[in-house]
Write an enzyme that holds these catalytic residues in place. Structure first.
Site, PDB file in Angstrom:
ATOM      1  N   ASP A   1      15.498  -8.679  30.639  1.00 36.67           N
ATOM      2  CA  ASP A   1      15.733  -7.778  29.505  1.00 36.67           C
ATOM      3  C   ASP A   1      16.416  -8.465  28.334  1.00 36.67           C
ATOM      4  O   ASP A   1      16.488  -7.895  27.242  1.00 36.67           O
ATOM      5  CB  ASP A   1      16.585  -6.577  29.939  1.00 36.67           C
TER       6      ASP A   1
ATOM      7  N   ASP B   1      -2.626  -1.440 -17.906  1.00 35.30           N
ATOM      8  CA  ASP B   1      -3.149  -2.238 -16.806  1.00 35.30           C
ATOM      9  C   ASP B   1      -3.171  -1.454 -15.496  1.00 35.30           C
ATOM     10  O   ASP B   1      -3.877  -1.797 -14.557  1.00 35.30           O
ATOM     11  CB  ASP B   1      -2.290  -3.501 -16.628  1.00 35.30           C
TER      12      ASP B   1
ATOM     13  N   GLY C   1      -7.589  -4.874 -11.598  1.00 38.95           N
ATOM     14  CA  GLY C   1      -8.613  -4.108 -12.309  1.00 38.95           C
ATOM     15  C   GLY C   1      -9.803  -4.959 -12.736  1.00 38.95           C
ATOM     16  O   GLY C   1     -10.949  -4.601 -12.514  1.00 38.95           O
ATOM     17  N   LEU C   2      -9.520  -6.147 -13.280  1.00 39.97           N
ATOM     18  CA  LEU C   2     -10.591  -7.016 -13.765  1.00 39.97           C
ATOM     19  C   LEU C   2     -11.470  -7.462 -12.602  1.00 39.97           C
ATOM     20  O   LEU C   2     -12.691  -7.511 -12.690  1.00 39.97           O
ATOM     21  CB  LEU C   2      -9.980  -8.230 -14.464  1.00 39.97           C
TER      22      LEU C   2
HETATM   23  S1  SF4 Z   1      10.766  -1.411  30.905  1.00 41.03           S
HETATM   24 FE1  SF4 Z   1      12.897  -1.228  30.304  1.00 41.03          FE
HETATM   25  S2  SF4 Z   1      14.053  -2.194  31.936  1.00 41.03           S
HETATM   26 FE2  SF4 Z   1      11.937  -2.829  32.166  1.00 41.03          FE
HETATM   27  S3  SF4 Z   1      11.817  -4.762  31.049  1.00 41.03           S
HETATM   28 FE3  SF4 Z   1      11.212  -3.160  29.598  1.00 41.03          FE
HETATM   29  S4  SF4 Z   1      13.096  -2.627  28.599  1.00 41.03           S
HETATM   30 FE4  SF4 Z   1      13.688  -3.740  30.418  1.00 41.03          FE
END
Ligand code: SF4
EC number: 1.3.7.7
Length: 505
Positions: free
Chosen positions: A36, A277, A412-413
């Site tokens: 994580d 423009d 535009g041009l």
């Molecule tokens: S689902 Fe949630 S807990 Fe699992 S890796 Fe992704 S963020 Fe982390």
């Protein structure tokens, strides 16, 4: 279960990380599986922060599940306190840790740490990132805000700026612009939070007279609490666009009890969009999608300040669906409320706008469909945390919006040349605007399949191809509608001209 390839928002603990990273003196102990820590990269790479986020992960592994994961959490919390000595600690769980139910809040209490510990309950399977940020900020404000101290008579009005977080789209520069707007009215800034604030700063939030809410998605709940608990009024207008900035100045002036009349700031957008423009911009069909705050603001700027026709408006912020629906109604359309990018893609493919204003996801969609696009809202990639000053708010923000939105369109041009030299290698149908690089030629947008019973005669079809590609979709749609209304089975050359005459009346 929901099949998802792209998600507009991360899990709610990423929202909590955005608050912890924005603040000073706060440390977040996150019960989470190994891996994580990927979320660190959002801050160090995408936002390019120079320091690691103040987050300690327990990073438990499969083999830990047979043992005492609660002990792992306590150890991590103890170590984090010893190492970082924060003024306050946030504790919580990520999605996987939520399933093993170790109760980080209860565990942290038993440690008896000498600083306030704020436990977070973030339901990862129901809520998302912005909700997580709003909830975390609210919990912190609730834990630290002290009752209002008496203000001395005759002091200048004072406001807090609430909402800017880490990983916020242009938050860094919006703060500068909004401070400038407040200074124009003679309003002092008491605290900016969460960005740059400490827990001690949160304790003195009530020393301000009112709160300026820049991003309702992240600060709406905390500001509502301050209003309920301490009677602090809050702003409702987010100053994106010239008209809205003027409305915001009037709203702030009323809250501060000062005169808004003396403010006149130079802004180039109104003149640029009126200058000759820009005439070719009038009536450009634009599709808008993003978080609620930026999508609503963009729709107003597009329609009122640039003369675009808003043909689609939507958000992934379900919490603000009502506000977006109301804004869409004002443009005579129905809002698209979804976090499924496939639905957004379908809507864009059906409406065939000439410009898409959206998030990083819409950039990909628009690229595939060969439609010009500009980014107006998170989620965004690294290029939308630019080195240069690039606010969205206030008068300078409006200048930035003008340049950013007009840039991807054909000049535009160039539009004229495309119409005149359709067969030319440089100006051929679907050639990307010349100022957007020299990569492979963008694919021409796929022609919509004829709907309804009318079929195109070969002669009419080849005449249709003579119309420049950026209006060809509209011409095709109008002609088919015209034929359907008259019950015609075949669209001949004559039908095409009749339809043209009919719609140009
Ligand atoms: S689902 Fe949630 S807990 Fe699992 S890796 Fe992704 S963020 Fe982390």
């Amino acid at each position: 279960m929901e099949l998802a390839v792209w998600t507009y928002e991360g899990p709610p603990h990423v929202g909590a990380m955005r608050i912890a990273t924005a603040m000073k003196g706060v440390h977040y102990v996150l019960h989470a599986p190994q891996g994580d820590t990927y979320a660190d990269l959002l801050f160090t790479m995408i936002e390019r922060r120079a320091a690691r986020p103040p987050v300690t992960y327990t990073t438990f592994q499969a083999r830990d599940l047979g043992g005492d994961t609660a002990e792992l959490f306590m150890e991590a919390a103890r170590d984090a306190y010893a190492r970082f000595a924060p003024q306050a600690m946030l504790v919580g769980a990520s999605c996987t840790a939520e399933l093993i139910q170790d109760d980080p809040g209860g565990l942290a209490r038993t440690l008896g740490l000498p600083v306030p510990v704020v436990p977070l309950e973030l339901p990862s399977y129901q809520k998302k990132e912005n909700w997580g940020a709003a909830e975390t900020f609210y919990r912190l404000v609730r834990a630290f805000a002290q009752p209002r101290a008496a203000r001395a008579e005759g002091t200048a009005p004072r406001a807090n700026i609430l909402g800017p977080t880490a990983l916020g789209f242009r938050h860094r520069d919006d703060i500068i612009e909004v401070k400038r707007l407040l200074a124009l009215l003679g309003v002092e800034v008491n605290v900016v939070a969460p960005e740059g604030a400490t827990p001690a700063d949160l304790a003195r939030l009530t020393e301000a007279d009112f709160n300026v809410v820049l991003y309702p998605e992240t600060a709406g709940v905390a500001a509502a609490f301050l209003q309920r608990q301490f009677g602090m009024p809050m702003t409702r207008i987010v100053p994106i666009g010239v008209g809205t900035t003027r409305d915001f100045l009037r709203e702030v002036a009323t809250l501060a009890g000062v005169d808004a009349g003396r403010v006149e700031e130079a802004c180039r957008l109104p003149w640029y969009s009126r200058s000759v423009d820009s005439t070719y911009l009038t009536g450009k069909r634009v599709f808008i999608f993003g978080d609620a705050t930026h999508a609503i603001a963009a729709a107003r700027v597009a329609a009122e300040e640039l003369g675009f026709a808003v043909v689609g408006l939507g958000t992934y912020s379900r919490e603000f669906a009502r506000e977006v629906r109301e804004a869409a109604k004002a443009h005579g359309i129905e809002a698209l409320i979804t976090d499924d990018y496939l639905k957004v893609e379908e809507a864009i493919a059906t409406l065939r706008p000439e410009l898409v204003l959206g998030t990083q996801m819409e950039r990909h969609i628009a690229k595939r469909l060969g439609i010009p696009c500009a980014v107006i809202s998170a989620p965004v990639h690294v290029q939308d945390f630019p080195a240069r000053h690039s606010p969205q708010m206030g008068f300078e923000g409006a200048n930035v919006l003008f340049d950013t939105w007009v840039h991807p369109l054909m000049m535009g041009l160039e539009e004229h040349l495309l119409g005149m030299f359709r067969e030319d290698f440089e100006f051929s149908d679907g050639a990307a605007p010349s100022h957007l690089g020299h990569g492979p030629k963008a694919e021409a947008p796929p022609e919509p399949v004829a709907s309804g019973p009318a079929t195109w005669a070969a002669e009419a079809e080849s005449e249709l191809k003579k119309i420049p590609f950026f209006v060809r979709g509209k011409a095709r749609r109008n002609t088919e509608k015209f034929a359907a209304e008259r019950g015609l089975a075949t669209i001949t050359l004559e039908t095409l001209y009749d339809a043209k005459a009919h719609f140009s009346r």
